[in-house]
Design a protein around this motif. Structure first.
Motif, PDB file in Angstrom:
ATOM      1  N   THR A 391       0.914  -1.274  -0.078  1.00 40.45           N
ATOM      2  CA  THR A 391       0.060   0.179   0.001  1.00 40.45           C
ATOM      3  C   THR A 391       0.903   1.222   0.016  1.00 40.45           C
ATOM      4  O   THR A 391       0.593   2.415   0.639  1.00 40.45           O
ATOM      5  CB  THR A 391      -1.075   0.007   1.228  1.00 40.45           C
ATOM      6  OG1 THR A 391      -0.422   0.056   2.382  1.00 40.45           O
ATOM      7  CG2 THR A 391      -1.714  -1.362   1.188  1.00 40.45           C
ATOM      8  N   VAL A 392       1.889   1.267  -0.814  1.00 39.75           N
ATOM      9  CA  VAL A 392       2.760   2.424  -1.007  1.00 39.75           C
ATOM     10  C   VAL A 392       2.329   3.402  -1.817  1.00 39.75           C
ATOM     11  O   VAL A 392       2.167   4.541  -1.770  1.00 39.75           O
ATOM     12  CB  VAL A 392       4.120   1.837  -1.324  1.00 39.75           C
ATOM     13  CG1 VAL A 392       5.040   3.242  -1.625  1.00 39.75           C
ATOM     14  CG2 VAL A 392       4.927   0.926  -0.213  1.00 39.75           C
ATOM     15  N   GLY A 393       1.889   2.996  -3.194  1.00 36.27           N
ATOM     16  CA  GLY A 393       1.636   4.172  -4.101  1.00 36.27           C
ATOM     17  C   GLY A 393       2.749   4.631  -5.059  1.00 36.27           C
ATOM     18  O   GLY A 393       2.269   5.428  -6.050  1.00 36.27           O
ATOM     19  N   LEU A 394       3.891   4.201  -5.007  1.00 36.35           N
ATOM     20  CA  LEU A 394       5.030   4.608  -5.706  1.00 36.35           C
ATOM     21  C   LEU A 394       4.811   3.951  -7.116  1.00 36.35           C
ATOM     22  O   LEU A 394       4.361   2.655  -6.963  1.00 36.35           O
ATOM     23  CB  LEU A 394       6.279   4.514  -5.065  1.00 36.35           C
ATOM     24  CG  LEU A 394       6.693   5.307  -4.138  1.00 36.35           C
ATOM     25  CD1 LEU A 394       8.046   4.998  -3.444  1.00 36.35           C
ATOM     26  CD2 LEU A 394       6.718   6.822  -4.553  1.00 36.35           C
ATOM     27  N   SER A 395       5.261   4.554  -8.203  1.00 36.68           N
ATOM     28  CA  SER A 395       5.042   3.432  -9.567  1.00 36.68           C
ATOM     29  C   SER A 395       6.278   4.303 -10.453  1.00 36.68           C
ATOM     30  O   SER A 395       6.456   5.361 -10.445  1.00 36.68           O
ATOM     31  CB  SER A 395       3.707   3.709 -10.136  1.00 36.68           C
ATOM     32  OG  SER A 395       3.548   3.157 -11.342  1.00 36.68           O
ATOM     33  N   THR A 396       6.560   3.377 -11.417  1.00 38.57           N
ATOM     34  CA  THR A 396       7.396   3.671 -12.367  1.00 38.57           C
ATOM     35  C   THR A 396       6.736   4.063 -13.711  1.00 38.57           C
ATOM     36  O   THR A 396       7.423   4.390 -14.851  1.00 38.57           O
ATOM     37  CB  THR A 396       8.246   2.492 -12.764  1.00 38.57           C
ATOM     38  OG1 THR A 396       7.533   1.401 -13.372  1.00 38.57           O
ATOM     39  CG2 THR A 396       9.296   2.026 -11.645  1.00 38.57           C
ATOM     40  N   GLY A 397       5.299   4.507 -13.573  1.00 38.17           N
ATOM     41  CA  GLY A 397       4.689   5.045 -14.591  1.00 38.17           C
ATOM     42  C   GLY A 397       3.721   3.790 -15.167  1.00 38.17           C
ATOM     43  O   GLY A 397       2.987   4.179 -16.191  1.00 38.17           O
ATOM     44  N   MET A 398       3.783   2.633 -14.629  1.00 38.45           N
ATOM     45  CA  MET A 398       3.155   1.485 -15.101  1.00 38.45           C
ATOM     46  C   MET A 398       1.692   1.550 -14.764  1.00 38.45           C
ATOM     47  O   MET A 398       0.779   1.347 -15.676  1.00 38.45           O
ATOM     48  CB  MET A 398       3.742   0.274 -14.638  1.00 38.45           C
ATOM     49  CG  MET A 398       2.861  -1.013 -15.207  1.00 38.45           C
ATOM     50  SD  MET A 398       4.132  -2.409 -14.583  1.00 38.45           S
ATOM     51  CE  MET A 398       2.720  -3.678 -14.770  1.00 38.45           C
ATOM     52  N   THR A 399       1.211   2.314 -13.862  1.00 42.54           N
ATOM     53  CA  THR A 399      -0.384   2.186 -13.218  1.00 42.54           C
ATOM     54  C   THR A 399      -1.205   2.648 -14.326  1.00 42.54           C
ATOM     55  O   THR A 399      -2.055   1.972 -14.681  1.00 42.54           O
ATOM     56  CB  THR A 399      -0.482   3.068 -12.004  1.00 42.54           C
ATOM     57  OG1 THR A 399       0.588   2.618 -11.068  1.00 42.54           O
ATOM     58  CG2 THR A 399      -1.784   2.680 -11.304  1.00 42.54           C
ATOM     59  N   PRO A 400      -0.985   3.928 -14.940  1.00 43.48           N
ATOM     60  CA  PRO A 400      -2.080   4.355 -15.845  1.00 43.48           C
ATOM     61  C   PRO A 400      -2.177   3.722 -17.233  1.00 43.48           C
ATOM     62  O   PRO A 400      -3.054   3.518 -17.599  1.00 43.48           O
ATOM     63  CB  PRO A 400      -1.497   5.723 -16.166  1.00 43.48           C
ATOM     64  CG  PRO A 400      -0.519   6.228 -15.113  1.00 43.48           C
ATOM     65  CD  PRO A 400       0.207   4.838 -14.714  1.00 43.48           C
ATOM     66  N   GLU A 401      -1.118   2.741 -17.200  1.00 42.52           N
ATOM     67  CA  GLU A 401      -1.098   2.033 -18.541  1.00 42.52           C
ATOM     68  C   GLU A 401      -1.625   0.439 -18.261  1.00 42.52           C
ATOM     69  O   GLU A 401      -1.667  -0.457 -19.284  1.00 42.52           O
ATOM     70  CB  GLU A 401       0.440   1.806 -19.135  1.00 42.52           C
ATOM     71  CG  GLU A 401       0.747   3.371 -19.456  1.00 42.52           C
ATOM     72  CD  GLU A 401       2.415   3.091 -19.817  1.00 42.52           C
ATOM     73  OE1 GLU A 401       2.857   2.129 -20.087  1.00 42.52           O
ATOM     74  OE2 GLU A 401       2.867   4.240 -20.113  1.00 42.52           O
TER      75      GLU A 401
END
Length: 447
Positions: A391-401
């Motif tokens: 439950t961190v919420g950091l992402s390398t930009g993958m989430t919206p994709e």
């Protein structure tokens, strides 16, 4: 049939807790899907609404849509309420209303509170809830005020106040939601020590656990800390210092992250990104531009997570500490696992091992599935799966994709991570019973 269903629902506190969180996620999705929650000209699908609601309720912060751009003021407040309820626990909020209405808290409610706050006994549980609410609201108010005072120099007073409250509540609850847009989190303040230090303080206070906060508040009077508080604070400090030092070393010459900053700004940014993976999800630099060594370090920090009884996730700092001392005990040939001159029960060690193995298996399984459903390299997929579970919420930009299948996997991981794998196992399975016999001892070769 109705009686059997009702008996199943009320069978155990873990089951009540799991069902309660699931209902809040569904209710949040319905509210976010309302036209009033979205700005004119934008649309929000049901799956994206469910994902956002789950991310807010599970205080994660992963987003498939731009929170600051797509949602209206009403939508922002829905997210903030979900973050508050998810961070403190719906039973804690329910107990708050019961206290206001002067209604007696039932034994069943106390048992669910005990499970929600990860306490070993019912003694003083309502008193602890009062402390949780008092500490949380006080810290959120101070954090919101400090953010507001800083934002006044960048935006109109009304907007500064609005942004101050939203980020004060979001960051204390380790949620990671922000309103700055473009999925950049707080990148505009990478060279602002005030915003960084306030964020670090809120993340620490939200992630160290309410039992520890109560111990710290009472320390001047009692002049002693509980074993739990000593372990939680020691591991938190060690991970914070070690993480900051390694991030500073790994990224010192990276022109896309810390490279262009002054040494002071580099140090502050390294400190923020050392504590943020412990469940907060706040960032001032581009996570995708970090070197793989740094990303992998963050995966470990995310997996360990915050402390028990806090707004954070992960296997928890105390679990990590028990594993380390258990390994040291075996290496030194000692039978007892000792922390701060206290011998730990074997059941505690077994539970720490079980939680870690369950959690590791879940992250690896989610990583394998996401590797199939998503068109991304291994490191971003591992990072995403770990961030969701912890439950961190950091992402390398993958989430919206994410694909629809990927979104469902991440939703499940956030839900399991917020409840805890053992709590979910007890909620789905039957109530564990006591064994009335012991098997004959056997021997196998280890190592």
């Amino acid at each position: 049939m109705y009686k059997k269903a009702r008996a199943w629902l009320n069978a155990s506190p873990p089951r009540t807790l799991a069902i309660g969180f699931a209902l809040i996620v569904l209710a949040g999705a319905v509210l976010l899907k309302l036209p009033v929650s979205v700005r004119p000209g934008y649309r929000l699908g049901w799956l994206d609404a469910l994902f956002t609601s789950a991310s807010a309720t599970c205080v994660t912060g992963l987003t498939v849509v731009d929170t600051g751009v797509l949602f209206s003021t009403f939508g922002h407040w829905v997210i903030l309420v979900l973050v508050q309820v998810g961070g403190l626990g719906f039973m804690t909020m329910g107990t708050l209303f019961a206290i206001f209405l002067r209604r007696k808290v039932s034994l069943k409610e106390r048992l669910v509170l005990q499970e929600s706050l990860n306490q070993g006994s019912l003694e003083g549980i309502v008193r602890l809830v009062r402390k949780v609410i008092t500490y949380a609201l006080t810290i959120e108010a101070v954090g919101s005020l400090l953010y507001t005072l800083r934002f006044l120099s960048d935006m109109p007073a009304g907007k500064a106040f609005y942004f101050g409250i939203f980020h004060g509540v979001s960051i204390f609850n380790n949620a990671g939601f922000d309103l700055f847009g473009n999925y950049r989190s707080m990148a505009a303040y990478v060279s602002d020590p005030f915003v960084n230090l306030v964020s670090i303080a809120l993340i620490f206070l939200g992630g160290v656990g309410f039992v520890v906060l109560a111990d710290l508040v009472e320390f001047p009077k009692r002049r002693k800390l509980s074993l739990h508080s000593k372990v939680a604070l020691s591991v938190t400090a060690a991970l914070f210092v070690a993480g900051a030092a390694l991030i500073l070393i790994f990224e010192y010459t990276n022109g896309k992250t810390l490279g262009p900053l002054s040494f002071g700004d580099k140090a502050v940014a390294a400190m923020l990104h050392s504590i943020s993976p412990r469940s907060a999800g706040v960032s001032t630099i581009d996570i995708a531009s970090l070197r793989q060594a740094t990303q992998f370090l963050m995966v470990w920090l995310m997996f360990i997570g915050a402390s028990p009884g806090s707004t954070g996730g992960g296997i928890k700092t105390t679990t990590f500490a028990v594993l380390i001392v258990a390994v040291l005990a075996v290496v030194r040939g000692r039978q007892d696992v000792v922390l701060f001159r206290y011998r730990l029960e074997r059941e505690r060690v077994y539970k720490a091992i079980t939680v870690t193995i369950f959690s590791f298996a879940l992250v690896m399984t989610a990583t394998m599935i996401l590797s199939i459903t998503e068109n991304h390299m291994f490191m971003p997929v591992l990072f995403e799966a770990t961030s969701a579970f912890a439950t961190v919420g950091l992402s390398t930009g993958m989430t919206p994709e994410l694909t629809d299948a990927g979104k469902l996997i991440v939703i499940a991981m956030m839900f399991i991570g917020r409840l805890g794998p053992l709590t979910l196992f007890y909620a789905v399975g039957s109530k564990p019973g006591r064994t009335l016999y012991r098997h004959a001892e056997g021997k196998i070769i280890i190592g």
